[in-house]
Design a protein around this motif. Structure first.
Motif, PDB file in Angstrom:
ATOM      1  N   UNK A 118       9.071  69.805 -39.703  1.00 20.74           N
ATOM      2  CA  UNK A 118       8.797  70.975 -40.463  1.00 20.74           C
ATOM      3  C   UNK A 118      10.097  71.838 -40.465  1.00 20.74           C
ATOM      4  N   UNK A 119      10.345  72.249 -41.635  1.00 21.24           N
ATOM      5  CA  UNK A 119      11.392  73.378 -41.920  1.00 21.24           C
ATOM      6  C   UNK A 119      11.191  74.353 -42.176  1.00 21.24           C
ATOM      7  N   UNK A 120       9.744  74.942 -42.279  1.00 19.37           N
ATOM      8  CA  UNK A 120       9.403  76.081 -42.714  1.00 19.37           C
ATOM      9  C   UNK A 120       8.676  77.210 -41.405  1.00 19.37           C
ATOM     10  N   UNK A 121       9.010  76.590 -40.250  1.00 17.50           N
ATOM     11  CA  UNK A 121       8.621  77.288 -39.379  1.00 17.50           C
ATOM     12  C   UNK A 121       9.504  78.221 -38.358  1.00 17.50           C
ATOM     13  N   UNK A 122      10.919  78.202 -38.794  1.00 14.33           N
ATOM     14  CA  UNK A 122      11.911  78.953 -38.015  1.00 14.33           C
ATOM     15  C   UNK A 122      12.214  78.052 -37.054  1.00 14.33           C
ATOM     16  N   UNK A 123      12.453  78.556 -35.834  1.00 16.82           N
ATOM     17  CA  UNK A 123      12.909  77.685 -34.507  1.00 16.82           C
ATOM     18  C   UNK A 123      11.737  76.849 -34.153  1.00 16.82           C
ATOM     19  N   UNK A 124      12.106  75.545 -33.912  1.00 18.55           N
ATOM     20  CA  UNK A 124      11.117  74.548 -33.616  1.00 18.55           C
ATOM     21  C   UNK A 124      12.118  73.481 -32.870  1.00 18.55           C
ATOM     22  N   UNK A 125      11.355  72.900 -31.978  1.00 18.45           N
ATOM     23  CA  UNK A 125      11.756  71.758 -31.000  1.00 18.45           C
ATOM     24  C   UNK A 125      11.120  70.468 -31.703  1.00 18.45           C
ATOM     25  N   UNK A 126      11.798  69.499 -32.085  1.00 15.34           N
ATOM     26  CA  UNK A 126      11.286  68.136 -32.701  1.00 15.34           C
ATOM     27  C   UNK A 126      11.454  67.176 -31.867  1.00 15.34           C
ATOM     28  N   UNK A 127      10.420  66.452 -31.711  1.00  9.77           N
ATOM     29  CA  UNK A 127      10.232  65.056 -30.844  1.00  9.77           C
ATOM     30  C   UNK A 127      10.049  63.906 -31.690  1.00  9.77           C
ATOM     31  N   UNK A 128      11.102  63.032 -31.958  1.00  7.70           N
ATOM     32  CA  UNK A 128      10.548  61.935 -32.625  1.00  7.70           C
ATOM     33  C   UNK A 128      10.474  60.532 -31.539  1.00  7.70           C
ATOM     34  N   UNK A 129       9.335  60.104 -31.564  1.00 13.72           N
ATOM     35  CA  UNK A 129       8.790  59.177 -30.363  1.00 13.72           C
ATOM     36  C   UNK A 129       9.576  58.037 -30.713  1.00 13.72           C
ATOM     37  N   UNK A 130       9.607  57.491 -32.222  1.00 13.96           N
ATOM     38  CA  UNK A 130      10.093  56.127 -32.397  1.00 13.96           C
ATOM     39  C   UNK A 130      11.537  56.157 -32.133  1.00 13.96           C
ATOM     40  N   UNK A 131      12.364  56.955 -32.367  1.00 15.15           N
ATOM     41  CA  UNK A 131      13.771  57.147 -31.945  1.00 15.15           C
ATOM     42  C   UNK A 131      14.177  57.667 -30.569  1.00 15.15           C
ATOM     43  N   UNK A 232       5.647  66.804 -32.661  1.00 12.62           N
ATOM     44  CA  UNK A 232       5.966  65.671 -32.068  1.00 12.62           C
ATOM     45  C   UNK A 232       5.441  64.432 -33.227  1.00 12.62           C
ATOM     46  N   UNK A 233       6.053  63.576 -33.251  1.00 15.07           N
ATOM     47  CA  UNK A 233       5.713  62.506 -34.239  1.00 15.07           C
ATOM     48  C   UNK A 233       6.186  61.053 -34.094  1.00 15.07           C
ATOM     49  N   UNK A 234       5.933  60.178 -34.716  1.00 15.14           N
ATOM     50  CA  UNK A 234       6.176  58.703 -34.443  1.00 15.14           C
ATOM     51  C   UNK A 234       5.459  58.032 -33.338  1.00 15.14           C
ATOM     52  N   UNK A 235       5.945  57.058 -33.285  1.00 12.33           N
ATOM     53  CA  UNK A 235       5.433  56.193 -32.089  1.00 12.33           C
ATOM     54  C   UNK A 235       6.369  55.425 -31.047  1.00 12.33           C
ATOM     55  N   UNK A 236       6.313  55.765 -29.898  1.00 10.57           N
ATOM     56  CA  UNK A 236       7.394  55.169 -28.993  1.00 10.57           C
ATOM     57  C   UNK A 236       7.374  53.463 -29.011  1.00 10.57           C
ATOM     58  N   UNK A 237       8.500  53.147 -29.134  1.00 11.86           N
ATOM     59  CA  UNK A 237       8.384  51.151 -28.880  1.00 11.86           C
ATOM     60  C   UNK A 237       7.813  50.839 -27.766  1.00 11.86           C
TER      61      UNK A 237
END
Length: 239
Positions: A118-131, A232-237
């Motif tokens: 999301x880009x509408x929440x101000x400061x946010x830590x993103x976690x992409x499980x896939x990559x 947190x989104x995606x799926x870890x290999x």
């Protein structure tokens, strides 16, 4: 035939001397570093199922045949990143780690190109499980990262969705796993950002936390606060 008393005494003195020498010499040998060292596992001569891809990643001659140099370089990579057995075999686990590194590198400085964080929440830590990547953004602006991370292994997956940092502990100690968790920032029950020793590419993964390199975890510690958003989104290999 019997022996004289004097001869018997001489034999006893020799035995005592030999026994004393052996008892004293053993600890001295240990102190001198003369203890036996277990032999390292042999370097395999077998050609792996992903030989050419691994050779290419390591900058070796891509002939698809295992050589002594190939094995040495592959084994070094495996040892560095905790891949077992580290015998220089170019198998699916070794290539899986390398392939993940390639995908992380391709993210460059635009890890949210697909707009999944999301880009509408101000400061946010993103976690992409896939990559297996994490970064901090403010709106659409990249603030820190992206950093390689290690998330939960199969059956211990890092849970997806919208979260918030709710508790921070600079020198946390896990009583569950009896291990240090420096720079811990909890965002979902017992799941947290924290640093680890060793490689964040080491398979199979964490017990749910987002493992980070020490410098990266320290950077997150300086930037994030209680109440900050985590996505947190995606799926870890492999999960």
């Amino acid at each position: 035939m019997g022996i004289s008393a004097a001869t018997g005494r001489r034999h006893r003195r020799r035995l005592v001397a030999l026994f004393t020498t052996a008892v004293v010499a053993a600890p001295l040998a240990v102190l001198a570093g003369a203890t036996p060292v277990q032999a390292a596992p042999a370097c395999t001569k077998s050609t792996g199922s992903h030989q050419k891809k691994v050779e290419g990643f390591l900058g070796l001659k891509t002939d698809g045949r295992q050589s002594a140099e190939d094995c040495k370089k592959i084994r070094s990579f495996q040892t560095k990143h905790g891949i077992r057995p580290n015998i220089g075999y170019a198998g699916p686990v070794t290539w899986g780690v390398m392939n993940l590194m390639n995908k992380q590198k391709a993210a460059g400085k635009n890890p949210n190109k697909a707009g999944k964080c999301p880009t509408n929440k101000g400061r946010i830590a993103c976690v992409d499980l896939t990559r297996q990547l994490s970064w901090i953004q403010d709106g659409k602006k990249l603030v820190k990262g992206p950093f390689p991370v290690r998330t939960g292994r199969d059956r211990y997956e890092t849970r997806t969705g919208a979260k918030k940092v709710y508790w921070r502990n600079r020198n946390h100690w896990s009583t569950l796993y009896d291990v240090a968790m420096p720079y811990s920032q909890f965002f979902d029950g017992g799941q947290a950002f924290h640093s680890i020793k060793g490689s964040v590419w080491s398979p199979p993964g964490s017990h749910g936390c987002v493992n980070m390199r020490p410098a990266d975890a320290a950077a997150y510690w300086k930037l994030l606060r209680n109440g900050d958003d985590v996505h947190v989104y995606g799926r870890k290999p492999g999960t």
